[in-house]
Design a protein around this motif. Sequence first.
Motif, PDB file in Angstrom:
ATOM      1  N   PRO A   1      73.270  54.153  -5.093  1.00  0.00           N
ATOM      2  CA  PRO A   1      73.491  54.291  -3.643  1.00  0.00           C
ATOM      3  C   PRO A   1      72.190  54.641  -2.932  1.00  0.00           C
ATOM      4  O   PRO A   1      71.411  55.459  -3.411  1.00  0.00           O
ATOM      5  CB  PRO A   1      74.508  55.423  -3.549  1.00  0.00           C
ATOM      6  N   GLY A   2      71.980  53.975  -1.799  1.00  0.00           N
ATOM      7  CA  GLY A   2      70.749  54.156  -1.052  1.00  0.00           C
ATOM      8  C   GLY A   2      69.643  53.203  -1.456  1.00  0.00           C
ATOM      9  O   GLY A   2      68.612  53.135  -0.771  1.00  0.00           O
ATOM     10  N   GLY A   3      69.849  52.476  -2.525  1.00  0.00           N
ATOM     11  CA  GLY A   3      68.843  51.550  -3.014  1.00  0.00           C
ATOM     12  C   GLY A   3      68.869  50.207  -2.306  1.00  0.00           C
ATOM     13  O   GLY A   3      69.643  50.002  -1.355  1.00  0.00           O
ATOM     14  N   SER A   4      68.024  49.299  -2.778  1.00  0.00           N
ATOM     15  CA  SER A   4      67.877  47.983  -2.152  1.00  0.00           C
ATOM     16  C   SER A   4      67.932  46.880  -3.208  1.00  0.00           C
ATOM     17  O   SER A   4      67.579  47.102  -4.368  1.00  0.00           O
ATOM     18  CB  SER A   4      66.536  47.884  -1.418  1.00  0.00           C
ATOM     19  N   LEU A   5      68.382  45.718  -2.759  1.00  0.00           N
ATOM     20  CA  LEU A   5      68.353  44.503  -3.559  1.00  0.00           C
ATOM     21  C   LEU A   5      68.080  43.333  -2.634  1.00  0.00           C
ATOM     22  O   LEU A   5      68.408  43.400  -1.441  1.00  0.00           O
ATOM     23  CB  LEU A   5      69.698  44.257  -4.261  1.00  0.00           C
ATOM     24  N   ARG A   6      67.530  42.271  -3.183  1.00  0.00           N
ATOM     25  CA  ARG A   6      67.351  41.038  -2.421  1.00  0.00           C
ATOM     26  C   ARG A   6      67.994  39.893  -3.187  1.00  0.00           C
ATOM     27  O   ARG A   6      67.616  39.613  -4.334  1.00  0.00           O
ATOM     28  CB  ARG A   6      65.880  40.728  -2.155  1.00  0.00           C
TER      29      ARG A   6
ATOM     30  N   ASN B   1      69.743  50.388   1.892  1.00  0.00           N
ATOM     31  CA  ASN B   1      70.685  51.501   2.038  1.00  0.00           C
ATOM     32  C   ASN B   1      72.075  51.113   1.515  1.00  0.00           C
ATOM     33  O   ASN B   1      73.084  51.308   2.197  1.00  0.00           O
ATOM     34  CB  ASN B   1      70.759  51.933   3.498  1.00  0.00           C
ATOM     35  N   LEU B   2      72.102  50.592   0.323  1.00  0.00           N
ATOM     36  CA  LEU B   2      73.359  50.112  -0.243  1.00  0.00           C
ATOM     37  C   LEU B   2      74.330  51.248  -0.497  1.00  0.00           C
ATOM     38  O   LEU B   2      73.925  52.370  -0.845  1.00  0.00           O
ATOM     39  CB  LEU B   2      73.092  49.344  -1.540  1.00  0.00           C
ATOM     40  N   GLU B   3      75.601  50.922  -0.318  1.00  0.00           N
ATOM     41  CA  GLU B   3      76.679  51.886  -0.478  1.00  0.00           C
ATOM     42  C   GLU B   3      77.626  51.393  -1.570  1.00  0.00           C
ATOM     43  O   GLU B   3      77.699  50.188  -1.817  1.00  0.00           O
ATOM     44  CB  GLU B   3      77.443  52.024   0.846  1.00  0.00           C
ATOM     45  N   PRO B   4      78.363  52.301  -2.205  1.00  0.00           N
ATOM     46  CA  PRO B   4      79.329  51.857  -3.224  1.00  0.00           C
ATOM     47  C   PRO B   4      80.296  50.800  -2.690  1.00  0.00           C
ATOM     48  O   PRO B   4      80.726  49.922  -3.455  1.00  0.00           O
ATOM     49  CB  PRO B   4      80.057  53.156  -3.594  1.00  0.00           C
TER      50      PRO B   4
ATOM     51  N   VAL C   1      76.891  42.292  -7.449  1.00  0.00           N
ATOM     52  CA  VAL C   1      76.134  43.454  -6.986  1.00  0.00           C
ATOM     53  C   VAL C   1      76.994  44.695  -7.237  1.00  0.00           C
ATOM     54  O   VAL C   1      78.124  44.765  -6.758  1.00  0.00           O
ATOM     55  CB  VAL C   1      75.788  43.337  -5.496  1.00  0.00           C
ATOM     56  N   THR C   2      76.442  45.627  -7.978  1.00  0.00           N
ATOM     57  CA  THR C   2      77.153  46.866  -8.278  1.00  0.00           C
ATOM     58  C   THR C   2      76.333  48.039  -7.770  1.00  0.00           C
ATOM     59  O   THR C   2      75.169  48.195  -8.156  1.00  0.00           O
ATOM     60  CB  THR C   2      77.399  47.023  -9.781  1.00  0.00           C
ATOM     61  N   VAL C   3      76.930  48.824  -6.893  1.00  0.00           N
ATOM     62  CA  VAL C   3      76.264  49.998  -6.332  1.00  0.00           C
ATOM     63  C   VAL C   3      76.960  51.229  -6.899  1.00  0.00           C
ATOM     64  O   VAL C   3      78.095  51.533  -6.555  1.00  0.00           O
ATOM     65  CB  VAL C   3      76.316  49.997  -4.800  1.00  0.00           C
ATOM     66  N   SER C   4      76.255  51.924  -7.769  1.00  0.00           N
ATOM     67  CA  SER C   4      76.868  53.054  -8.457  1.00  0.00           C
ATOM     68  C   SER C   4      75.796  53.986  -8.989  1.00  0.00           C
ATOM     69  O   SER C   4      74.707  53.546  -9.361  1.00  0.00           O
ATOM     70  CB  SER C   4      77.742  52.555  -9.612  1.00  0.00           C
TER      71      SER C   4
END
Length: 115
Positions: free
Chosen positions: A14-19, A85-88, A111-114
């Motif tokens: 969480p809070g990270g980034s992906l493209r 700012n990715l969220e679960p 995409v997995t936000v965890s």
Amino acid sequence: QVRLVESGGGLVQPGGSLRLSCAASGRTWPLYGMGWFRQAPGKEREFVAQIRWSGGMTYYADSVKGRFTISRDIVKNTIYLQMNNLEPEDTAVYYCNAKLTADFWGNGTLVTVSS
């Protein structure tokens, strides 16, 4: 036929980034726009973002405005989705869409936000 190949998914905190990237090949004319949809487990597929091929106008779902940015490379027939700012709640399979005289879809990227 149009072939869409997505890449860039993965696991992020969480809070990270992906493209994400999506490259279109084949009969890609006339291409009106490309975009991203997503489908979370147990939910319906939903719109995320779209970009018009001519002019580059962009559209976003309210849930991602201010966090996600869609862009395009006309020469490469490729679109990108910068996700910050990715969220679960962003966890889903993300599908690329291309709008020509018909709609075409990629196979999706997870995409997995965890934490």
